[in-house]
Design a protein around this motif. Structure first.
Motif, PDB file in Angstrom:
ATOM      1  N   THR A  14       3.642 -25.107  -2.852  1.00 51.04           N
ATOM      2  CA  THR A  14       4.168 -24.811  -4.181  1.00 51.04           C
ATOM      3  C   THR A  14       5.668 -24.546  -4.085  1.00 51.04           C
ATOM      4  O   THR A  14       6.239 -24.495  -2.997  1.00 51.04           O
ATOM      5  N   TYR A  61       7.652 -27.906 -12.569  1.00 50.68           N
ATOM      6  CA  TYR A  61       7.282 -26.595 -13.090  1.00 50.68           C
ATOM      7  C   TYR A  61       8.471 -25.639 -13.098  1.00 50.68           C
ATOM      8  O   TYR A  61       8.564 -24.770 -13.972  1.00 50.68           O
ATOM      9  N   GLU A  88       9.991 -23.683 -16.545  1.00 50.30           N
ATOM     10  CA  GLU A  88      10.422 -22.297 -16.642  1.00 50.30           C
ATOM     11  C   GLU A  88      11.887 -22.197 -17.081  1.00 50.30           C
ATOM     12  O   GLU A  88      12.243 -21.347 -17.907  1.00 50.30           O
ATOM     13  N   VAL A 133       5.159 -21.576  -8.544  1.00 50.87           N
ATOM     14  CA  VAL A 133       4.776 -22.603  -9.510  1.00 50.87           C
ATOM     15  C   VAL A 133       4.209 -23.817  -8.794  1.00 50.87           C
ATOM     16  O   VAL A 133       4.628 -24.159  -7.688  1.00 50.87           O
ATOM     17  N   PHE A 137      -0.312 -22.924 -14.034  1.00 56.34           N
ATOM     18  CA  PHE A 137       0.664 -23.393 -13.046  1.00 56.34           C
ATOM     19  C   PHE A 137       1.718 -22.353 -12.697  1.00 56.34           C
ATOM     20  O   PHE A 137       2.655 -22.633 -11.974  1.00 56.34           O
ATOM     21  N   PHE A 138       1.597 -21.124 -13.217  1.00 59.02           N
ATOM     22  CA  PHE A 138       2.548 -20.049 -12.954  1.00 59.02           C
ATOM     23  C   PHE A 138       1.811 -18.860 -12.321  1.00 59.02           C
ATOM     24  O   PHE A 138       0.857 -18.335 -12.901  1.00 59.02           O
TER      25      PHE A 138
END
Length: 273
Positions: free
Chosen positions: A105, A124, A128, A156, A185-186
């Motif tokens: 990640t 991702y 953000e 992420v 995804f966070f």
């Protein structure tokens, strides 16, 4: 007024799918501030990512507050004074960085107006950055770049990887910090026991306001603590059933001016009466 403070989650609550405050909602929130009620914008976003909405609602004029990093920091927006802040233990950052590498990640944190990461092109990370209207600063070494007090890191990636990371990091580090997903995804990496209710309790003591005198509106799992804590806890119609079950009242969705509906029903109606 019976209620002196209204606490509003942002994404999925105050703002619609376009991340905007509708005209109706803005008008009723300005009106209650004119009558003396205070607004707290409470979000997992970094402080800088909340400022545009604080400006739009004129919190500096009326004396509102920003509760950022899911409760890790409270700012009096009129004076810009930091009232409360908790930071991650510095020795945990290398562990989080290595874990991010292991799970495949990306990891990021925040400094002033920028997001710091080794992966500026990650989709991702871009989500953000766009959400918070922040610049992305590429760093050669994430751990070396974080040479300041860190309130939050964010891991992420694809949902499967994030779910695996959440489980394993909770097992390894859950005794010294909090680890939870705010989106599939966070993965939020924050100081231990930080949540919106604990920070609100600090703010209420500071303001000498009781919990019975506040309204809290939210739609996510990270809003449950403040919904339960508030005198009037409100869930949005777009919240999941588990969140709704914790609320005193379920309002319309964020696409249907749910916050405005709450204010008109429980605050403005009382003023008119």
């Amino acid at each position: 007024m019976m209620y002196k403070l209204i606490v509003l989650d942002l994404d999925g609550t105050l703002t619609n799918a376009k991340k905007e405050i509708t005209l109706r909602t803005k008008q009723v929130l300005l009106r209650i501030q004119q009558k003396g009620m205070k607004i707290v914008l409470a979000s997992g976003r970094p402080t800088y990512g909340i400022i545009p909405l604080a400006e739009e609602l004129e919190l500096s004029k009326y004396g509102g507050f920003i509760l950022s990093y899911n409760g890790g920091k409270i700012v009096d927006y009129k004076t810009k004074k930091v009232l409360f802040e908790m930071i991650l233990p510095s020795d945990v950052i290398p562990h989080l960085y290595r874990a991010s590498k292991e799970y495949g990640t990306a990891i990021l944190s925040y400094k002033d107006k920028s997001i710091l990461t080794e992966h500026p092109e990650d989709k991702y990370v871009l989500i953000e950055a766009n959400l918070n209207k922040m610049n992305i600063e590429r760093v050669d070494s994430f751990t070396h770049a974080l040479n300041f007090p860190v309130t939050k890191c964010l891991m992420v990636g694809e949902s499967g990887k994030i779910a695996k990371a959440e489980k394993q990091l909770q097992e390894k580090l859950g005794n010294i910090m909090s680890v939870y997903r705010s989106e599939p995804f966070f993965l939020e990496l924050v100081p231990q026991s930080i949540d919106k209710a604990k920070s609100l309790e600090y703010l209420l003591n500071y303001l000498k306001i009781s919990r019975d005198e506040i309204i809290a509106c939210g739609d996510g799992y990270n809003d449950v603590s403040m919904i339960r804590f508030a005198g009037l806890g409100v869930a949005m119609a777009n919240a999941c059933d588990d969140v709704k079950a914790c609320a005193d009242y379920v309002t319309c969705s964020n696409e249907e001016d749910g916050v405005a509906h709450v204010v008109e029903k429980f605050v403005l109606k009382e003023i008119v009466a």
